[in-house]
Design a protein around this motif. Structure first.
Motif, PDB file in Angstrom:
ATOM      1  N   ASP A   4     -12.144  18.304 -18.592  1.00  0.00           N
ATOM      2  CA  ASP A   4     -12.984  17.231 -19.125  1.00  0.00           C
ATOM      3  C   ASP A   4     -12.758  15.999 -18.263  1.00  0.00           C
ATOM      4  O   ASP A   4     -11.772  15.888 -17.523  1.00  0.00           O
ATOM      5  CB  ASP A   4     -12.705  16.963 -20.605  1.00  0.00           C
ATOM      6  CG  ASP A   4     -11.239  16.668 -20.899  1.00  0.00           C
ATOM      7  OD1 ASP A   4     -10.437  16.592 -19.947  1.00  0.00           O
ATOM      8  OD2 ASP A   4     -10.871  16.520 -22.078  1.00  0.00           O
ATOM      9  N   ILE A   6     -13.918  11.533 -17.838  1.00  0.00           N
ATOM     10  CA  ILE A   6     -14.669  10.319 -18.186  1.00  0.00           C
ATOM     11  C   ILE A   6     -14.755   9.429 -16.941  1.00  0.00           C
ATOM     12  O   ILE A   6     -13.731   9.012 -16.390  1.00  0.00           O
ATOM     13  CB  ILE A   6     -14.036   9.562 -19.383  1.00  0.00           C
ATOM     14  CG1 ILE A   6     -14.892   8.344 -19.767  1.00  0.00           C
ATOM     15  CG2 ILE A   6     -12.586   9.169 -19.127  1.00  0.00           C
ATOM     16  CD1 ILE A   6     -14.496   7.700 -21.092  1.00  0.00           C
ATOM     17  N   SER A  28      -8.672  14.057 -20.553  1.00  0.00           N
ATOM     18  CA  SER A  28      -8.085  13.724 -21.857  1.00  0.00           C
ATOM     19  C   SER A  28      -6.561  13.795 -21.842  1.00  0.00           C
ATOM     20  O   SER A  28      -5.906  13.301 -22.763  1.00  0.00           O
ATOM     21  CB  SER A  28      -8.652  14.638 -22.943  1.00  0.00           C
ATOM     22  OG  SER A  28      -8.495  15.997 -22.584  1.00  0.00           O
ATOM     23  N   TRP A 142     -18.160  11.299 -21.829  1.00  0.00           N
ATOM     24  CA  TRP A 142     -17.298  12.449 -21.513  1.00  0.00           C
ATOM     25  C   TRP A 142     -18.127  13.624 -20.998  1.00  0.00           C
ATOM     26  O   TRP A 142     -19.209  13.899 -21.512  1.00  0.00           O
ATOM     27  CB  TRP A 142     -16.500  12.883 -22.731  1.00  0.00           C
ATOM     28  CG  TRP A 142     -15.314  11.996 -22.998  1.00  0.00           C
ATOM     29  CD1 TRP A 142     -15.267  10.935 -23.849  1.00  0.00           C
ATOM     30  CD2 TRP A 142     -14.022  12.095 -22.403  1.00  0.00           C
ATOM     31  NE1 TRP A 142     -14.022  10.354 -23.825  1.00  0.00           N
ATOM     32  CE2 TRP A 142     -13.233  11.056 -22.943  1.00  0.00           C
ATOM     33  CE3 TRP A 142     -13.436  12.954 -21.465  1.00  0.00           C
ATOM     34  CZ2 TRP A 142     -11.901  10.854 -22.588  1.00  0.00           C
ATOM     35  CZ3 TRP A 142     -12.112  12.770 -21.105  1.00  0.00           C
ATOM     36  CH2 TRP A 142     -11.345  11.724 -21.663  1.00  0.00           C
TER      37      TRP A 142
END
Length: 817
Positions: A4, A6, A28, A142
């Motif tokens: 993941d 961002i 994360s 995200w």
């Protein structure tokens, strides 16, 4: 590899003549990731009407042969596609011209000045904006990403070996996933110097504050060393240690206050003097500075935030602070202030004063960090709403917010973007003259009882939506099947078929309502920030249409919106008065009326009736019912003052508009007195106690019983001292501070008082003294230039002459007894 991700910071580089996005963010688990990706680059060539297929095909073949060699970079047109598009709301046929490098699109556009081509567009968005629009990888959302991990790879020139990140991934697949909680890593910093002019004096100390980390680095020693202080041998080592700690903390955001204008350029200047490399970027690069309206400092991979710039755009209009200084802003938003320390030249500081200076420096970074955490929800929601990177949005003005939202949403309407205006076009717009403003009904001065105020909800925005006003809907000639309005610039006509800008604004308008309800239902910093982001966007629409530098500027649309504002304001006044109520004041989008012994439910019925007669999404809402309201005279005392009134509701809460309670060239006594007088009159319903209070203040001032601290005048230096041509009182005070080697510069509050002088000097500037200078305050000045203007027009409402009270003359009016 799959993870993941961002996105936080966006940059780009060239490799083998092509552009590649370099996006830095986190996963994360908190690992720092750099994503390398690319996208097709292109511009649009809008064709002239009614070109035959044969002509279009020949044109395409001609365009496909374009090749350029610019600055040693070879670019060519790689392919051309034909599309049905819209431009300014009109259907057009356009060629999508793909090229090798985004930097060369302007030069490619120059080659497209062909007879068959009407306009060339889409080459001036900037690669990062173009990339985000094209790939939909937007900041602070995200994603699940998948790609090849670059590990000692020769691809892209071995970029992964240079970057100080945990993973460097060449992107293959991406999909948006549900938002997760993201807590950014923040490092606040602040420097202390002897000089304000960039790089002229030594940096004495630097403070750094992050979660669980506090540090002051200095080469100035004290008798007692605090735990958070680290000594270095000299200024050069100070700069090296600062760089070392920034790398060690590895923040997502390096945050300062006025750091674009002072801290970062000062650090860079001193580093250059000592031949120290300020390697703050994740690739080991030094900060880069660019100059536009103001200087900006960018660090690769770490987002440098100058918090002052974001506060100026997003909050200044709602604030009550005198200035946007760190002290005032922290006081208003945090209930905290800077440490009390008298700044002097380091040559005058010794012993325990250095310990206080360390604490002062450290606390500035603490305040900066706390302010960032306070404003982070708002900043992140503005970024998510506009889809532009944090670095840009933290420095952008309101028109930039609006234009960013437009550009990132044009695809929904199949629209080709309009170009940014050039210098000549902006100059032409500026010289086209202004437009007639909103209508303000001059009030009759007086103290009124039982008032209701109606407000138009987002008046300008609702007019744009309801009447389909924009540049793209403006008709070149009159039409019966159109919306028309007479303005000071002429009569304009707008088509009824909805344009993309009013439709886009309708979406913003509805989202604003939705998020406002969400906030009311579940009040928290995120729902509040989301509601505020769309509130600001909605409120900025008309300002953007009239903004000289906007892509979708239209003086015709701006004039028309304001003409409708005046029309509906005047019509509402007439309807209210026809219903038997006296309108005592009206200003742009609000109407104040006397209730005339009618109940609140009857007033609400009137509101419902008025709303039933309004078009589209236009709506009046009840601001509130007020127990009492005060409208005052102008200083001349002959007419009612516009935009200057005070109200009190049934719960005793006051609303004060237009009074100078935060005027910077007034002393605390004058501001406090005006505020108390207004509130006393509203509470009592008469002027008696307020007048008694003013007489007491006048008596105390004459008897020199007022503290000098209450008479201090605070004025901000709005530009460098050398640029002031007029010798005003605060300029004299600033020069005195420099003589005493007190560091001052643009943005500082200059404090002084006006003193008595032995000879009778006429000019105020000749009577200026700093707080630590001995002297007695000038009674005549404070009575006539501070007390009198603060309350004069308030008491004129009751036929009381404050000048006569100051002079000791007997009052012959009823209000004096």
């Amino acid at each position: 590899m799959k993870t993941d991700f961002i996105p936080i910071d966006y940059d780009y580089f060239d490799w083998h003549g092509r552009n590649y996005a370099k996006i830095t963010g986190r996963n994360s688990s908190g690992k720092r990731i750099c994503v390398i990706d690319t996208c097709p680059v292109y511009l649009w060539a809008i064709l002239k009407d009614k070109l035959s297929k044969d002509k279009i095909n020949k044109l395409i073949k001609k365009i496909e042969k374009i090749e350029l060699d610019t600055k040693g970079r070879k670019t060519r047109v790689e392919k051309v596609e034909i599309h049905d598009k819209n431009f300014l709301g009109k259907p057009v046929k356009a060629l999508k011209v793909f090229a090798t490098n985004y930097k060369d699109l302007h030069d490619v556009a120059d080659k497209l000045g062909l007879p068959e081509i009407e306009k060339r567009r889409g080459y001036d968005l900037g690669y990062i904006t173009h990339y985000i629009i094209e790939k939909k990888i937007t900041p602070l959302h995200w994603y699940e990403i998948e790609g090849e991990v670059l590990n000692n790879s020769e691809e892209f020139g071995g970029i992964d070996a240079v970057l100080d990140v945990d993973l460097c991934i060449k992107l293959d697949k991406v999909k948006e996933i549900n938002d997760k909680k993201f807590t950014p890593k923040i490092l606040a910093y602040d420097i202390e110097t002897d000089e304000i002019q960039i790089g002229k004096g030594e940096i004495l100390m630097i403070s750094l504050v992050s979660d669980g980390f506090k540090k002051v680095i200095t080469w100035k020693t004290a008798h007692k060393k605090q735990d958070y202080v680290e000594y270095v041998k000299d200024e050069a080592e100070l700069l090296e240690k600062f760089t070392e700690y920034v790398k060690k903390v590895s923040p997502d955001f390096l945050v300062g206050y006025f750091s674009d204008g002072f801290d970062l350029p000062y650090l860079k200047a001193r580093a250059e003097k000592h031949n120290v490399k300020l390697s703050l970027g994740l690739d080991g690069s030094q900060p880069r500075f660019s100059r536009g309206m103001s200087i900006t400092g960018k660090i690769k991979g770490i987002v440098h935030i100058d918090l002052l710039k974001f506060i100026r755009t997003a909050y200044a209009q709602y604030m009550t602070s005198e200035t946007l200084s760190l002290n005032e802003v922290a006081k208003e938003f945090l209930g905290d202030t800077k440490k009390d320390f008298k700044l002097e030249h380091s040559s005058k500081i010794s012993g325990t004063d250095w310990e206080k200076y360390y604490e002062y420096n450290l606390h500035d970074s603490v305040l900066t960090l706390n302010l960032f955490e306070k404003f982070w929800p708002d900043l992140s929601e503005f970024v998510k709403t506009t889809n532009e990177p944090v670095f840009e949005i933290s420095r952008a003005g309101l028109s930039k917010y609006t234009e960013s939202y437009i550009l990132h949403n044009l695809e929904k309407y199949n629209e080709i973007p309009e170009k940014r205006p050039g210098y000549e076009e902006i100059s032409k717009r500026k010289h086209s003259g202004g437009v007639e403003g909103a209508f303000v009904l001059e009030p009759k001065p007086g103290l009124y009882e039982n008032i209701a105020i109606f407000d138009f909800t987002s008046m300008h925005t609702s007019i744009i939506i309801s009447h389909n006003i924009s540049r793209s809907t403006l008709l070149e000639k009159p039409s019966k099947n159109a919306v028309s309005i007479k303005t000071d610039k002429g009569t304009f006509y707008f088509k009824k078929e909805k344009g993309f800008f009013p439709l886009m604004l309708r979406e913003i308008f509805e989202l604003r309502k939705k998020f406002k309800k969400q906030y009311q239902k579940n009040p928290n910093p995120i729902t509040k920030a989301r509601s505020n982001a769309f509130k600001v966007l909605s409120a900025s629409a008309h300002g953007y249409i009239g903004f000289f530098g906007g892509r979708y500027y239209s003086i015709e649309a701006s004039a028309s919106i304001l003409a409708f504002v005046r029309k509906f304001n005047k019509e509402t006044i007439k309807k209210v008065e026809d219903s038997g109520h006296k309108v005592i004041y009206a200003d742009t989008d609000s109407v104040a009326l006397l209730m005339n012994n009618k109940s609140e439910s009857e007033i609400k019925k009137l509101l419902t009736k008025l709303n039933s007669e309004l078009p589209g999404v236009m709506e009046l809402e009840l601001e509130d019912f007020y127990k009492r309201g005060l409208w005052v005279t102008t200083r001349a005392g002959t007419t009612g003052a516009k935009k200057k009134y005070a109200l009190i509701d049934k719960k005793g809460k006051t609303k004060i508009r237009g009074f100078e309670t935060v005027r910077r060239d007034w002393c605390k006594l004058a501001r406090d007195m005006q505020n108390k007088v207004i509130r006393q009159i509203l509470k009592d319903g008469n002027e008696k106690q307020a007048l008694k209070y003013v007489k007491e203040i006048i008596k105390e001032l004459k008897e020199r019983k007022i503290s000098k601290e209450d008479l201090v005048i605070r004025t901000q230096l709005k530009k460098p001292l050398s640029e002031y041509k007029a010798t005003t009182p605060h300029v004299i005070a600033a020069r005195k501070m420099i003589e005493k080697k007190i560091p001052i510069g643009q943005g500082n509050l200059i404090e002084y008082y006006v003193a008595e002088t032995r000879d009778k000097k006429k000019l105020v500037r000749d009577k200026v003294k700093l707080l630590d200078e001995k002297g007695e305050y000038n009674k005549k000045y404070y009575l006539e230039r501070q007390i009198l203007p603060a309350v004069e027009n308030i008491f004129q409402v009751f036929n009381i002459n404050v000048q006569e009270i100051i002079e000791g003359k007997k009052q012959m009016t009823l209000g004096d007894f």
